[in-house]
Scaffold this motif. Sequence first.
Motif, PDB file in Angstrom:
ATOM      1  N   LEU A   1       0.832  -1.206   0.000  1.00 13.23           N
ATOM      2  CA  LEU A   1       0.000   0.000   0.000  1.00 13.23           C
ATOM      3  C   LEU A   1       0.866   1.256   0.000  1.00 13.23           C
ATOM      4  N   ALA A   2       1.938   1.240   0.776  1.00 14.64           N
ATOM      5  CA  ALA A   2       2.833   2.400   0.815  1.00 14.64           C
ATOM      6  C   ALA A   2       3.376   2.695  -0.580  1.00 14.64           C
ATOM      7  N   GLY A   3       3.771   1.653  -1.295  1.00 12.19           N
ATOM      8  CA  GLY A   3       4.283   1.828  -2.648  1.00 12.19           C
ATOM      9  C   GLY A   3       3.232   2.368  -3.602  1.00 12.19           C
ATOM     10  N   ARG A   4       2.017   1.857  -3.496  1.00 10.01           N
ATOM     11  CA  ARG A   4       0.936   2.337  -4.374  1.00 10.01           C
ATOM     12  C   ARG A   4       0.618   3.803  -4.119  1.00 10.01           C
ATOM     13  N   PHE A   5       0.565   4.191  -2.851  1.00  7.72           N
ATOM     14  CA  PHE A   5       0.207   5.566  -2.511  1.00  7.72           C
ATOM     15  C   PHE A   5       1.361   6.540  -2.702  1.00  7.72           C
ATOM     16  N   ALA A   6       2.561   6.042  -2.970  1.00  7.90           N
ATOM     17  CA  ALA A   6       3.706   6.914  -3.208  1.00  7.90           C
ATOM     18  C   ALA A   6       3.738   7.443  -4.632  1.00  7.90           C
ATOM     19  N   ALA A   7       2.818   6.995  -5.474  1.00 11.38           N
ATOM     20  CA  ALA A   7       2.784   7.421  -6.879  1.00 11.38           C
ATOM     21  C   ALA A   7       2.539   8.924  -6.986  1.00 11.38           C
ATOM     22  N   GLU A   8       3.122   9.530  -7.976  1.00  6.28           N
ATOM     23  CA  GLU A   8       2.932  10.952  -8.239  1.00  6.28           C
ATOM     24  C   GLU A   8       1.609  11.173  -8.971  1.00  6.28           C
ATOM     25  N   GLY A   9       1.274  12.434  -9.152  1.00  4.12           N
ATOM     26  CA  GLY A   9       0.071  12.757  -9.910  1.00  4.12           C
ATOM     27  C   GLY A   9      -1.109  13.013  -8.997  1.00  4.12           C
ATOM     28  N   ARG A  10      -2.297  12.644  -9.469  1.00  3.79           N
ATOM     29  CA  ARG A  10      -3.525  12.845  -8.711  1.00  3.79           C
ATOM     30  C   ARG A  10      -3.995  11.490  -8.203  1.00  3.79           C
ATOM     31  N   PRO A  11      -3.447  11.049  -7.086  1.00  5.36           N
ATOM     32  CA  PRO A  11      -3.732   9.697  -6.613  1.00  5.36           C
ATOM     33  C   PRO A  11      -5.144   9.536  -6.066  1.00  5.36           C
ATOM     34  N   SER A  12      -5.950   8.737  -6.738  1.00  6.52           N
ATOM     35  CA  SER A  12      -7.290   8.419  -6.273  1.00  6.52           C
ATOM     36  C   SER A  12      -7.175   7.317  -5.231  1.00  6.52           C
ATOM     37  N   ALA A  13      -7.501   7.635  -3.998  1.00  6.71           N
ATOM     38  CA  ALA A  13      -7.311   6.695  -2.894  1.00  6.71           C
ATOM     39  C   ALA A  13      -8.108   5.416  -3.087  1.00  6.71           C
ATOM     40  N   ARG A  14      -9.340   5.526  -3.572  1.00 11.58           N
ATOM     41  CA  ARG A  14     -10.156   4.321  -3.740  1.00 11.58           C
ATOM     42  C   ARG A  14      -9.541   3.385  -4.769  1.00 11.58           C
ATOM     43  N   LEU A  15      -8.976   3.924  -5.832  1.00  9.12           N
ATOM     44  CA  LEU A  15      -8.333   3.076  -6.836  1.00  9.12           C
ATOM     45  C   LEU A  15      -7.065   2.448  -6.276  1.00  9.12           C
ATOM     46  N   LEU A  16      -6.288   3.217  -5.540  1.00 10.32           N
ATOM     47  CA  LEU A  16      -5.044   2.704  -4.984  1.00 10.32           C
ATOM     48  C   LEU A  16      -5.295   1.640  -3.918  1.00 10.32           C
ATOM     49  N   LEU A  17      -6.406   1.763  -3.191  1.00  6.81           N
ATOM     50  CA  LEU A  17      -6.734   0.771  -2.174  1.00  6.81           C
ATOM     51  C   LEU A  17      -7.152  -0.553  -2.789  1.00  6.81           C
ATOM     52  N   GLY A  18      -7.689  -0.486  -4.010  1.00  2.00           N
ATOM     53  CA  GLY A  18      -8.171  -1.720  -4.633  1.00  2.00           C
ATOM     54  C   GLY A  18      -9.179  -2.378  -3.710  1.00  2.00           C
ATOM     55  N   GLY A  19      -8.967  -3.609  -3.356  1.00  5.45           N
ATOM     56  CA  GLY A  19      -9.881  -4.314  -2.478  1.00  5.45           C
ATOM     57  C   GLY A  19      -9.492  -4.267  -1.016  1.00  5.45           C
ATOM     58  N   HIS A  20      -8.463  -3.468  -0.663  1.00  4.49           N
ATOM     59  CA  HIS A  20      -8.029  -3.418   0.730  1.00  4.49           C
ATOM     60  C   HIS A  20      -9.131  -2.815   1.604  1.00  4.49           C
TER      61      HIS A  20
END
Length: 158
Positions: free
Chosen positions: A79-98
């Motif tokens: 999760l830390a790696g996914r949320f470290a992405a640049e740009g306009r990070p959509s939290a729901r997309l980054l969470l996936g099924g978490h």
Amino acid sequence: MIAPQDFTAALASFATGVTVVTVREGRDDIGSTVTAFSSVSLDPPMVMVGVAGSSYLSEVLHRRDRWAVTVLAASQRALAGRFAAEGRPSARLLLGGHPHHRGARSEALVIEGGLAALECETRLRIPAGDHVLVVAEVLGVDYAAKEEPLVRVHRRYR
């Protein structure tokens, strides 16, 4: 003058906890990994996050006063790696099924399984070089230290 790469290399030896800051922005939820997180005051309870001034998260935190921060557990490295992405990070997309839920006080997404979650309301924004320090009062806290924290040191999660 200190070379940026020397400054970064020196500070990489300082181990820091890893958090994800989330904030509701209209119908979307924004989230980003933040390692510049600290307690500020016990009475009232206050914390501080440092975010890149050029980041989308910084823009949103200028418009929205309420947000949440989840302190990640060691098992949440992905999760830390996914949320470290640049740009306009959509939290729901980054969470996936978490698993996650919406905070009652902040309306921001709170990541389940973290060691702690704090719902916050901004009290002060301080420009600091290429970053902005956001100081907030903690409106609510939930914690369950079930495992070791996720930390970052020498540019790696551990």
